[in-house]
Design an enzyme around this catalytic site. Structure first.
Site, short mmCIF file in Angstrom:
data_model
loop_
_atom_site.label_atom_id
_atom_site.label_comp_id
_atom_site.label_asym_id
_atom_site.label_seq_id
_atom_site.Cartn_x
_atom_site.Cartn_y
_atom_site.Cartn_z
CG HIS A 63 8.90 7.30 129.38
ND1 HIS A 63 9.59 7.44 130.56
CD2 HIS A 63 9.03 5.99 129.03
CE1 HIS A 63 10.11 6.27 130.91
NE2 HIS A 63 9.78 5.38 130.01
CG HIS A 65 7.65 2.71 127.91
ND1 HIS A 65 8.96 2.86 127.57
CD2 HIS A 65 6.99 2.42 126.75
CE1 HIS A 65 9.10 2.64 126.27
NE2 HIS A 65 7.92 2.39 125.74
CG ASP A 67 8.70 0.72 133.20
OD1 ASP A 67 8.18 1.21 132.18
OD2 ASP A 67 9.93 0.67 133.38
CG HIS A 271 14.78 2.59 134.44
ND1 HIS A 271 15.09 1.74 133.41
CD2 HIS A 271 13.44 2.74 134.40
CE1 HIS A 271 13.98 1.40 132.78
NE2 HIS A 271 12.96 1.99 133.35
#
Lengths: 308, 308
Positions: A63, A65, A67, A271
């Protein structure tokens, strides 16, 4: 085949954990590394390993984002000077990745000396890599986020060369013929190839998740069944399932419960939020089974083959 | 005031040198750090220092090559969670920086919890910061690249409180009046303020260059004259001036020669190529004067005030 977690942190880097990047090391089998997500300073992490950027030929972005992607432009630019010249690279990622990379390379006047192929991914897409069939499921993260499930192709079993030699058949091109054909002839005698070939070597199934809430959709869970390795996020511990849900993330026990009937072999959590210190993590670890891990940066784990 | 070089390398990071980022530490004087260029992993470098991202309130980008900007989105995003909430930040940089940041924040769905002000810079622009007047000169780097020359405002001298106390004037609001006014009255007697105020404290002049060929334009050299600190690139050593010119970079001796009549106080070289090892650098250093430095990562140097 081996998992290498280059970045095991969430959101922003700390001294201990970088933002997300995960390597599937297939060098022994296929002479390549597959990279999943490229948090900022992934290229710096790679400098501390034996990984050759030129052998990263496929990148999957779960995805968009920051980070998970802010290290992508730097990695791609540097790869051009790290032996990557003329070695093509393909990026699979959500819609938007191509336009952003174009904008980034345009503003920074970057040019690559290798072909960059960008495939924008959609839910339920099937991707054919050389040695893997990849399925894609959409997760629940507020923005489009995917799990990539890589299914290694099965391989024919090993040739029983000892048995062949006992029959007086010496090594040579005939050994390849035996592996390819159903039967073969030697000195007037017909043999069945299968009698000289070991059990099929079953391909491995490896699932790498983007950030997500716990997803209970049946088609997704069915596709994960029997996975050799699942990598999933655990941004929250300590039974903070409601908070995890509110922020489109997962709580570790909720994930374990969701996967309890999947017969997976290894589960690795990544994560990990900087809110948790080593003591917190050690406490959580005491309750995990032997096949469940909480990754740290540079965490490595072999992914054994299954012989059936 | 202090110079801190967070990234002293050129082009791509090595284990020793990160790509460019430079801090002007003005915390003691003005409670802020000024950041020049933001190579990838600048925020990771900052984690190893005492620098508070929330106290970085102004960023100058010299040019838009990736090794000078790819750490900007990550730094800005993380600052929001590192005490930066509601503390505005201004970025000065070449045309294109705003559109790229918009594209980056749009694709990554990033939102900041502080005001971000972007000023696109042009050659010969004058920038008024709180405590500095900044002039901008265009350099020669194939793409638009700037040197920022920060001129600290002069300060009124120190009050001679011992002399005042000798006259029987006790510390109090009158001391501020004395500093502000030309003359003052105490017990019927008129005094000249200047008799009780030390020499003016001259502001410092600090020049931070983007990548460039050696530039001999007179207006630029005139503006550098008497600088307290010049930071300049030295991508090439060993008299490779022709090669430096061809690649729009500088060779160290050529720079020294260009600046020989400038009466600068300190000269610091950055943007050191990974081609050179410690032995190469030590060799070059033996020929440098005491006020000329080749920076490494985390290099720190005080920038003394001049009292005139």
């Amino acid at each position: 085949m081996k998992l290498i977690v280059l970045g095991s942190g969430a959101g922003l880097p700390s001294k201990d954990r970088n933002t997300q990047s995960i390597i599937l090391d297939c060098v022994d089998e296929y002479n390549e590394y597959i990279l999943f997500d490229v948090g900022e300073a992934t290229q710096h992490r790679i400098l501390n390993t034996h990984i050759k950027p030129s052998k990263i030929k496929n990148i999957f972005i779960t995805h968009l984002h920051g980070d998970h992607i802010f290290g992508l432009p730097g990695f791609l630019s540097s790869r051009a000077f790290q032996g990557g010249q003329n070695i093509p690279l393909t990026i699979y990622g959500p819609k938007g990745i191509e336009e952003w990379l174009e904008s980034t390379f345009s503003v920074s006047k970057s040019t690559l000396n290798y072909d960059l192929n960008i495939v924008e991914v959609e839910a339920d897409m099937k991707i054919a890599l050389n040695n893997f069939d990849v399925s894609v499921h959409e997760l629940e993260h507020g923005i489009e986020s995917f799990v990539y499930i890589l299914k290694e192709k099965d391989k024919i079993g090993e040739l029983n060369s000892a048995a062949l030699k006992d029959l007086g058949i010496p090594p040579g091109p005939i050994y390849s013929d035996i592996k390819r054909g159903e039967s073969f002839e030697f000195e007037g005698q017909i043999y069945e190839s299968k009698d000289f070939i070991g059990d099929k070597i079953k391909g491995r199934k490896i699932a790498i998740h983007g950030d997500t809430r716990v997803v209970s959709r049946q088609a997704y869970l069915d596709d994960l069944k029997g996975a050799d390795l699942i990598v999933h996020e655990a941004t929250f511990f300590q039974d903070e399932s409601q908070k995890a849900h509110d922020y489109f993330h997962s709580e570790i026990n909720h994930v374990l419960d969701n996967f309890k009937d999947l017969s997976y072999k290894i589960l690795v959590f990544v994560h990990i939020s900087n809110r948790y210190d080593d003591a917190d993590i050690d406490l959580v670890k005491t309750n995990l089974k032997d096949n469940v891990f909480i990754a740290h940066d540079y965490f490595e784990l072999p992914i054994p083959r299954n012989v059936q």
